[in-house]
Design an enzyme around this catalytic site. Structure first.
Site, PDB file in Angstrom:
ATOM      1  N   ARG A 196     -75.821 -21.487 -30.728  1.00 56.27           N
ATOM      2  CA  ARG A 196     -76.302 -20.152 -30.320  1.00 56.27           C
ATOM      3  C   ARG A 196     -77.780 -19.995 -30.653  1.00 56.27           C
ATOM      4  NH1 ARG A 196     -73.628 -19.818 -26.701  1.00 56.27           N
ATOM      5  NH2 ARG A 196     -73.015 -21.909 -27.342  1.00 56.27           N
ATOM      6  N   LYS A 255     -75.371 -23.090 -17.417  1.00 58.93           N
ATOM      7  CA  LYS A 255     -74.195 -23.046 -16.550  1.00 58.93           C
ATOM      8  C   LYS A 255     -74.087 -21.729 -15.795  1.00 58.93           C
ATOM      9  CE  LYS A 255     -71.075 -22.089 -20.353  1.00 58.93           C
ATOM     10  NZ  LYS A 255     -70.694 -20.681 -20.232  1.00 58.93           N
ATOM     11  N   THR A 256     -74.510 -20.645 -16.429  1.00 58.93           N
ATOM     12  CA  THR A 256     -74.469 -19.372 -15.715  1.00 58.93           C
ATOM     13  C   THR A 256     -75.414 -19.434 -14.512  1.00 58.93           C
ATOM     14  OG1 THR A 256     -74.188 -18.340 -17.862  1.00 58.93           O
ATOM     15  CG2 THR A 256     -74.589 -16.894 -16.004  1.00 58.93           C
ATOM     16  N   GLN A 307     -66.542 -26.584 -26.530  1.00 58.62           N
ATOM     17  CA  GLN A 307     -66.570 -25.173 -26.919  1.00 58.62           C
ATOM     18  C   GLN A 307     -65.214 -24.507 -26.735  1.00 58.62           C
ATOM     19  OE1 GLN A 307     -70.164 -22.804 -25.965  1.00 58.62           O
ATOM     20  NE2 GLN A 307     -70.901 -24.631 -24.927  1.00 58.62           N
ATOM     21  N   ASP A 309     -65.620 -19.613 -14.893  1.00 59.71           N
ATOM     22  CA  ASP A 309     -66.496 -19.892 -16.031  1.00 59.71           C
ATOM     23  C   ASP A 309     -65.644 -20.131 -17.279  1.00 59.71           C
ATOM     24  OD1 ASP A 309     -68.774 -20.200 -17.472  1.00 59.71           O
ATOM     25  OD2 ASP A 309     -69.322 -18.083 -17.523  1.00 59.71           O
ATOM     26  N   GLU A 310     -66.185 -20.789 -18.275  1.00 57.62           N
ATOM     27  CA  GLU A 310     -65.481 -21.029 -19.543  1.00 57.62           C
ATOM     28  C   GLU A 310     -64.092 -21.616 -19.294  1.00 57.62           C
ATOM     29  OE1 GLU A 310     -67.253 -20.656 -22.117  1.00 57.62           O
ATOM     30  OE2 GLU A 310     -68.495 -18.850 -22.037  1.00 57.62           O
TER      31      GLU A 310
END
Length: 845
Positions: free
Chosen positions: A618, A32-33, A257, A219-220
DNA sequence: ACGCCGACCGTCCGA
DNA sequence: CGGTCGGCGT
């Protein structure tokens, strides 16, 4: 190499999406980044959007910096004026420009949790609210919740939150906001709420930013709260070249998340994005590039137990990888010891470096055991979180000086340093000045400057205060001098205060450490001055207030990283250990017991499960999960069941084992001592709660309770739940550890270990907090009667009264002040004007 | 005004 | 167990 070369179809679509709202549901490790950075580059390079007109919001400064770098690289460093920042720094920037309309100065302070508590204590004291019944922390928690929902003090009473609270909370909220404004300070939540308020009321400001930001990327997004949602919604309306309004808003997130509901994040923001923007394009990224197949399978299996999520399933073309390892350890000590040993061994074998490893845990308190082992083994490690640099006592002291120099209205910082080092201005003196300032409705610093007018002060105090204010004034003058460099202020403060000498005198062993930290602060100031566009002290202080510990981890050095699962979000590591998978710890007892009325139990557990999911995802190559049978918590030995989440891991991809742990004698002594810690099997209450819902932990699930060593651990040792899996433990005994679990241990349901006093502030009884009206003034330092009306003073104009210092005099006049009455009395020594509640005048006949 | 000591109490997670 | 804070004794 082109901008689009390494993008898959979905990523490409997201990157090249034209105008209009866009929701990218990006699973963990799905790039996504990359989508955000490439999209920014695409907008600039292909669509001719000015970088100046793009706002990208990230979760941490670290993410923001990374994003800036990556965009710059994509564009060959051609542009660097894209506005990439966190929500909070973006708000600070907007407030600096337009906050005067809110009644604030641009050099405002930003209060952290500690400052907030101090401020709230003062407020409660002034309101004569008992801090025992209304602990500042809990009052602040309610207020924070309200602020996250954009509920100001005016609307608080009628709000859902306010209705269920004691009215003292509402009083405190109102007064607290007034206090902050007087101090020219915002707390963290204010930064968001007040920015929204500013944009709602100041049309010039709103128009300015709406016009400026043609494209906004967030983001997020799953972790935004209502205030952040509203902020984005307000900003994301841009009038295009045809005069049509557009919402060029691209939000990227993963509802799986979402782990920040405790600070107001509202998962509905992402789930309902399409309701807010019916014309939104939705793109799902389900291809994972990070983890092995087995790790991903574990993650998918765990998260699918959550209801109400956007259906998606991650896939990967990566290798099968190793099995996910689940290990039981006898104690938290063994867990730490073995994990550290394992890392050392693997690195010595030469297949990895320390920086490939991360140890994740639920709470910061768990880090200590690991730290000890790392120190002992000499393996380099880095602890993220816990007390950070800026929370050290000497740093806070220095920052408080800087804050007072910058913003004299900041009474919280002022009180912190007014007697540090000791200069004879004690608590009583400060209280007296504070009371005076409150009654006169002036800033504390201004009251200090007029100390000679305060009748209750002695001459010693007055001269001490004068020296102090003169020192601050001269430091302030230095700072504004021409050619003055910011780092110099540190030396000047040290010189003026004698802080270093005091430090050496107080604690000689620690002094040099502390001075090194102060030097470090000076370095940071120098660094800031070089890098900032328009360096200023308040700019530095704001930056400092908004840094998170996570911002400082660098990938260049070789050390193992220790952090909470929360901190780990957005990061990835080759090898990940997740420790402490025990019911009551992870999932936490708070989520199990769900005392939060706004959150059902299942919601609490689901958030914990998402946290577990974050942890699992992760890991790139290997994942190791562990739990301990007994764990020292708050100086008390606790026995927790293995986490319910463990049973959700598919057996095909996991390998379970029981580690022997420490030596026999160790274990014996542990077992022996266990008996002394009676009644702390704190998940006892869980058993009855859950009886109706799952059969997994019924009696007997621990097998042969009294079996001797080597006895079977019983089938279904953890989770013989609906899946029907079980009987993992056929041998290998840590058998009779269950001695501690015999009934004699007791399921004590009022388990003292987790705080019986955890009553929400709101539900506390209103108690004896005075009448329903705030008394105009109560002198806090003495329980003196309230001077609530002229007649209550006990004297009137013309009466003869006695003063403790001036003796007998005659009252000439009484006038009502802001909070109190000003009384003019003619004494033998002359005519004095004084405040009724201070002077404690007594009528004489 | 200040230092010491004992009670208390809590603690999740964090910008 | 470890930190904080209020009370009390100088």
């Amino acid at each position: 190499m082109g901008l689009y070369d390494f993008l898959n179809d979905e990523q490409y679509q997201a990157v090249t999406h034209g105008s209009g709202p866009l929701l990218v549901l990006a699973g963990a490790g799905s790039g996504k980044t990359r989508v955000i950075t490439h999209r920014i580059a695409h907008l600039i390079r292909e669509c001719g959007v000015s970088p100046y007109r793009i706002l990208a919001i990230t979760f941490t400064n670290k993410a923001a910096n990374e994003m800036k770098e990556r965009v710059a690289r994509l564009l060959d460093n051609e542009y660097n004026d894209v506005w990439v920042s966190t929500f909070h720094s973006a708000c600070v920037r907007m407030l600096r420009r337009f906050c005067s309309g809110l009644g604030y100065d641009t050099n405002f302070a930003i209060y952290d949790t500690d400052d907030q508590k101090r401020a709230m204590k003062d407020v409660l004291r002034h309101l004569n609210i008992d801090v025992k019944q209304f602990p500042p922390k809990q009052v602040l928690a309610v207020i924070s919740k309200a602020k996250n929902e954009l509920i100001g003090p005016e609307d608080f009473r009628s709000s859902d939150i306010g209705r269920t609270c004691d009215r003292n909370i509402a009083r405190a909220y109102t007064e607290y906001q007034e206090f902050l404004q007087k101090n020219n300070a915002f707390d963290f939540d204010d930064l968001l709420m007040k920015t929204v308020e500013m944009l709602q009321t100041n049309h010039e400001a709103l128009a300015y930013y709406q016009d400026r930001f043609e494209h906004i990327l967030v983001d997020e997004y799953q972790d935004t709260n209502t205030a952040q949602f509203e902020l984005v919604r307000l900003l994301a309306t841009h009038i295009n070249r045809d005069g049509e309004p557009e919402h060029n808003l691209c939000v990227v997130g993963d509802d799986d998340q979402s782990i920040y509901s405790f600070r107001g994040a509202n998962i509905r923001n992402i789930l309902d994005f399409e309701k807010t923007y019916p014309d939104a394009t939705v793109i799902k990224l389900e291809q994972n590039y990070r983890s092995t197949k087995r790790i991903l399978e574990a993650a998918n299996a765990v998260i699918k137990n959550n209801m109400g999520r956007k259906e998606k399933s991650l896939r990967t073309d990566n290798d099968e990888g190793e099995l996910v390892r689940v290990t039981e350890y006898p104690s938290d000590l063994d867990e730490a010891k073995e994990i550290v040993r394992e890392i050392g061994k693997q690195v010595r074998d030469g297949h990895s470096t320390y920086s490939d490893y991360a140890i994740l845990y639920r709470t910061n308190a768990q880090s200590r055991a690991f730290e000890e082992q790392f120190v002992y083994s000499g393996i380099p490690y880095r602890l993220v979180g816990g007390t950070n640099f800026y929370e050290r006592m000497e740093i806070r002291d220095m920052l408080a000086y800087l804050r007072v120099i910058e913003n004299g209205n900041d009474a919280v910082s002022l009180k912190r340093i007014i007697n540090v080092p000791k200069r004879g201005i004690g608590d009583t003196t400060v209280d007296r000045v504070d009371d005076y300032a409150y009654v006169k409705d002036i800033a504390l610093y201004d009251a200090l400057c007029n100390a000679s007018d305060i009748p209750s002060l002695g001459s010693r105090a007055i001269s001490g205060i004068r020296k102090f204010t003169e020192m601050i004034d001269s430091l302030r003058a230095m700072l504004s001098g021409d050619g003055y460099h910011l780092p110099q202020i540190i030396d000047d403060v040290l010189a003026a205060t004698g802080y270093e000498e005091d430090l050496t005198a107080q604690e000689p062993e620690k002094a040099s450490d502390r001075m090194n930290n102060i030097t470090e602060l000076k370095n940071k100031l120098a660094q800031y001055e070089q890098q900032a566009d328009q360096p200023s002290l308040s700019g530095f202080l704001a930056e400092v207030a908004l840094v998170a510990d996570i911002d400082s981890i660098d990938s260049g050095s070789d050390y193992v990283v220790l952090m909470t699962l929360h901190s780990a979000k957005g990061l990835e590591f080759n090898h990940v250990f997740i420790s402490g998978l025990e019911d009551g710890l992870f999932p936490s007892c708070r989520s199990i017991e769900s005392d939060d009325p706004g959150l059902s139990e299942e919601e609490g557990i689901e958030e914990e499960r998402r946290l577990f999911y974050v942890g699992i995802t992760r890991a790139m190559q290997s994942l190791m999960i562990s739990y301990a049978v007994q764990r020292m918590t708050r100086g008390e030995m606790q026995f927790n069941r293995p986490s319910r989440f463990l049973s959700e891991l598919p057996r095909e991809v996991t390998k379970k084992s029981i580690a022997g742990g420490s030596s026999w004698s160790d274990r014996n002594s542990m077992r022996g001592s266990a008996g002394r810690y009676g009644g702390s099997y704190n998940s006892g209450s869980y058993g009855s709660n859950s009886a109706g819902r799952s059969n997994s932990y019924g009696s007997g699930s621990y097998g042969n309770r009294s079996a001797g060593r080597g006895g079977s651990y019983g089938s279904g040792s953890y989770g013989d739940s609906s899946s029907g899996r079980g009987d993992y433990y056929t041998s290998g005994g840590y058998g009779n550890r269950s001695a501690g679990r015999s009934d004699s241990f007791g399921y004590d349901s009022d388990s003292s270990s987790y705080g019986s006093s955890r009553k929400p502030a709101g539900s506390a009884s209103s108690g004896n907090v005075g009448g329903s009206y705030r008394s105009p003034y109560t002198k806090p330092t003495t329980p003196a009667p309230v001077a609530a009306s002229a007649s209550a003073l006990g004297y009137g104009v013309g009466d003869r009264v006695k003063h403790i210092k001036f003796g007998i005099g005659t009252v000439r006049s009484i006038t009502a002040g802001t909070h109190d009455y000003e009384v003019t009395v003619e004494f033998a020594a002359g005519v004095k004007q004084m405040l009724a509640s201070f002077a404690k005048l007594v009528k004489v006949d």
